[in-house]
Design an enzyme around this catalytic site. Structure first.
Site, PDB file in Angstrom:
ATOM      1  N   ALA A  63       7.078  26.100 -14.970  1.00 42.12           N
ATOM      2  CA  ALA A  63       8.210  26.173 -14.046  1.00 42.12           C
ATOM      3  C   ALA A  63       7.959  27.310 -13.068  1.00 42.12           C
ATOM      4  O   ALA A  63       7.219  28.249 -13.376  1.00 42.12           O
ATOM      5  CB  ALA A  63       9.484  26.438 -14.833  1.00 42.12           C
ATOM      6  N   GLY A 109       6.153  24.578 -18.697  1.00 45.30           N
ATOM      7  CA  GLY A 109       6.568  23.259 -18.207  1.00 45.30           C
ATOM      8  C   GLY A 109       5.366  22.373 -17.887  1.00 45.30           C
ATOM      9  O   GLY A 109       5.473  21.147 -17.911  1.00 45.30           O
ATOM     10  N   GLU A 112       4.550  20.808 -21.003  1.00 45.14           N
ATOM     11  CA  GLU A 112       5.652  19.885 -21.331  1.00 45.14           C
ATOM     12  C   GLU A 112       5.531  18.582 -20.537  1.00 45.14           C
ATOM     13  O   GLU A 112       5.762  17.494 -21.060  1.00 45.14           O
ATOM     14  CB  GLU A 112       6.994  20.580 -21.093  1.00 45.14           C
ATOM     15  CG  GLU A 112       7.233  21.687 -22.129  1.00 45.14           C
ATOM     16  CD  GLU A 112       8.432  22.563 -21.816  1.00 45.14           C
ATOM     17  OE1 GLU A 112       8.502  23.083 -20.682  1.00 45.14           O
ATOM     18  OE2 GLU A 112       9.284  22.723 -22.699  1.00 45.14           O
TER      19      GLU A 112
END
Ligand code: 3H9
Length: 708
Positions: A63, A109, A112
């Site tokens: 992120a 992220g 992810e």
């Protein structure tokens, strides 16, 4: 289609390329564009499968860390996480095989997103990880739920609590990756995706349960991790939250586990711990930016080094160079001194080998990079010479005069002095533009901080080279000005002054140390001095006394000098602020020290009293922040955040508190100022608020703009 993500079809495979330099962070627009591209591929008759890949040097670094400061409430955070979870579920539901092709890093992220793909392939040099814990948060986009489904709870717990990425080989063995690609990544990924399409295979990570294994065993693994963290992560919250989220993944179904992850993420992201750690993430990158030394300043390549002085510091510095692959000459006055120094270096490496952190072969190669010498032969070939002789001005000046003579005119001459005037040393070398302070922290092969002390004439390329070299040595280089003690030790004098005075006023050695370790420091002021040596401080005080100076204004406690006179130098003599059993480093409180403190209190007319832990922390932290403000206003540090970086990397100031200046912001500068004024009224005029502290407090501001 957004410029952040490109779409093309190659060999009947849709290639979705994320192009958001420098690290393909998932900033606003990127996740949306990825979903759009995957959706388009699903409907594209020309494509049978989809590959998600990163442009530039990395897959996705996670992120965009800047976006977390936009989150103000728990509900808002849960809503955002929920949206990203839904986006990843949508990717996972893609109608065609979706393959993540990883090079560089897939972090946070990034991993992810990769885990929401049906398969993951990577080049051998790639690394994958969930480093969120270093930002005081936990994975917030399903990482705590999908990772254990791929690699089992044990590795997931490790990765989410220590935050260290794992390499492609380990990730492949563990099941996080499906293949390591030997040749071109995109070609390999396209071939892999084509094969999956031909076999009509798609594997949704959220459907996997096998690796999670037995529920009781999973819970036991979580309990064991919590117990371990109780020792290593004291005071931090995020590692424990990560365990809780993984445990939820073991005990609940995917949706309920995800929900728990979102709640825990929200609690973490709003915490001061996370703000502090995000502050440090950027501070540690900002620190390398020197306003008048632009990024393109020419720097020199350091391929050979020399160290003068094979004592504790010189030996540690030689190890730091050797560890970085740089051959180093290590000079001392005679063979016996050199042999002693080398024996310590060898013992240090042997201990690393015995802990399994180094192979005997690597030890032999590294040791072979250190060439002992009692002469200046070979100094004409080095790119940098580091002076690490005894902390004595005349001796250091003679050394610099020698170095000026025996090295090339362009050789950088660095001093490891912790207090002395770099300009005086520079003058003795005859070429001050090449002279700089390289102040390492003990043990120099371990501690991350390198204070780069800029003298009056230090050239810009020497500063640029020093910053690059710091990285090469695996250190964090912080450029500081040339004042007594520079930044770290100048401020430390105030930290120690308050510790001594609190002791005389009635707190005990262990109470003061424990108050600071409870705050998160690895060791308190007295324990630290017992490691560094009480004789070292004594010598500095003697040097200052000879010129009528003191390190910090205010009453000078005689307790440390009395310990020195008693031969109590710390761990090395078996007694200092504590006593030590032979061969042990366990600190045993010693009533003799309290007696000395009580005697000195009587001598100074101090009435002893019970001192609270709150007062200990408030006094010591206020002294640090006030002096830090002075360092800043006098221009010896470039930014408040540089001081935080110094304290976190030099003294182990807890990262989750953000450093002494960030900590002051969280206390509130109005409160810090009020405390300075209160202490002035109680203890005397040596407490004076710094003008910067007064100004910022009156304007309702902090030292940093990010410490909301
Ligand atoms: C996360 O993903 C949470 C999720 O669970 C999702 C929840 C919903 N954001 O380090 P470098 C900048 S949390 C913004 O010098 P390197 C950095 O500031 C995130 N900026 O390069 C620097 O800027 P500047 C989890 C970022 O080659 C520039 O990029 N991920 C980010 O030495 C170059 O960085 C992480 O914690 C970011 N995520 O190392 C990974 N990353 O040039 C954080 C970098 O202006 N990143 N920047 O100073 C890293 O560990 C390293 O940057 C990396 C490259 C290893 C990738």
């Amino acid at each position: 289609m957004s410029q952040l993500v490109r779409y093309e079809v190659r060999d009947r495979v849709a290639v979705v390329t994320i192009d958001n330099p420098p690290v393909n962070a998932l900033s606003g627009g990127v996740p949306e564009a990825i979903s759009e591209a995957v959706e388009r591929a699903g409907q594209d008759p020309a494509a049978n499968a989809i590959v998600l890949i990163g442009a530039g040097t990395t897959f996705i670094a996670g992120a965009d860390i800047n976006i977390f400061k936009e989150l103000r409430t728990r509900e808002q955070s849960i809503e955002r996480s929920s949206a990203i979870h839904a986006r990843l579920t949508m990717l996972e539901d893609a109608s065609k095989p979706l393959v993540a092709a990883i090079h560089g890093h897939a972090l946070g992220g990034g991993l992810e997103f990769a885990m929401a793909c049906h398969y993951r392939v990577a080049v051998a040099t790639a690394r994958v990880g969930q480093p969120e814990v270093h930002l005081g948060i936990i994975p917030g986009a399903g990482g705590t739920q999908r990772l254990p489904r791929l690699c089992g709870p044990a590795l997931a717990l490790e990765m989410c609590t220590d935050g260290r990425p794992v390499d492609a080989t380990r990730a492949r063995e563990a099941g996080i990756l499906d293949a390591v690609i030997a040749g071109d990544l995109l070609d390999g990924a396209i071939a892999f995706a084509t094969a999956r399409a031909a076999a009509n295979e798609r594997r949704r990570t959220r459907d996997l349960r096998e690796k999670i294994g037995d529920r009781a065993a999973g819970i036991a693994a979580c309990d064991a991790m919590r117990a371990a963290l109780g020792k290593t992560a004291r005071g931090a919250r995020a590692p424990f939250a990560a365990v809780e989220a993984i445990e939820a993944g073991i005990t609940l179904d995917f949706d309920a586990g995800s929900r728990r992850e979102m709640e825990l993420f929200a609690d973490c992201v709003l915490s001061t711990e996370s703000k502090a750690m995000r502050h440090l993430f950027f501070a540690e990158r900002e620190v390398a930016k020197i306003p008048d030394v632009p990024k393109d300043t020419p720097s020199r390549k350091i391929t050979r080094a020399a160290i003068v002085g094979a004592g504790t510091m010189g030996g540690g510095i030689a190890m730091a160079y050797a560890n970085a692959g740089i051959p180093v000459l290590l000079k001392d006055v005679d063979q016996a001194t050199l042999d002693r120094g080398l024996a310590i270096i060898r013992r240090n490496y042997e201990s690393t080998v015995s802990k399994g952190k180094m192979t005997p072969e690597a030890m032999a190669t590294t040791l072979a990079r250190i060439t002992p010498t009692t002469s200046y032969d070979g100094f004409g070939d080095v790119d940098i010479a580091v002076e690490a002789v005894f902390e004595h001005m005349d001796l250091k000046k003679t050394t610099f005069a020698d170095l000026g003579r025996v090295t090339r005119p362009d050789t950088i001459l660095a001093s490891n002095t912790s207090t002395l005037d770099i300009d005086e040393l520079a003058a003795s070398s005859g070429r001050p533009a090449q002279v700089v302070g390289h102040h390492f922290f003990s043990p120099a092969n371990v501690m991350k901080l390198l204070e780069i002390v800029r003298g009056h004439d230090t050239s810009k390329d020497v500063i640029a080279t020093s910053l690059k070299l710091a990285k090469q040595l695996n250190k964090v280089g912080v450029v500081v000005g040339n004042c007594f003690g520079f930044v770290a030790n100048r401020m430390l004098a105030y930290y120690m002054r308050e510790s001594y005075l609190l002791l005389e006023e009635g707190a005990s050695v262990s109470q003061i140390d424990n108050a600071l370790t409870d705050l998160g420091l690895p060791v308190g002021p007295f324990g630290m001095q017992d490691i560094a040596g009480i004789d070292v401080g004594w010598r500095i005080r003697q040097h200052l006394k000879s010129s009528g100076k003191t390190r910090a204004e205010g009453p000078q406690s005689a307790v440390p000098d009395r310990l020195y006179e008693m031969g109590r130098y710390g761990q090395k003599t078996g007694a200092g602020w504590y006593r030590y059993e032979s061969g042990s480093r366990t600190r045993i409180p010693d009533p003799i020290v309290d007696d000395v403190a009580a005697e000195e209190a009587v001598r100074r007319g101090v009435t002893r009293r019970a001192v609270s832990n709150e007062e200990i922390i408030a006094r010591i932290m206020t002294a640090l922040a006030n002096e830090g403000a002075r360092v800043l206003e006098e221009g010896y540090a470039i930014r408040a955040s540089d001081i935080d970086v110094v304290y976190v990397n030099g003294f182990g100031f807890p990262r989750h508190r953000g450093g002494p200046m960030f900590y002051a912001d969280t206390v509130g500068l109005a409160t810090v100022l009020a405390r300075v004024n209160e202490y002035r009224a109680r203890f005397g005029d040596y407490w004076q608020p710094s003008p910067m502290l007064k100004k910022l407090a009156s304007e309702g501001r902090g030292f940093h703009s990010d410490a909301e």
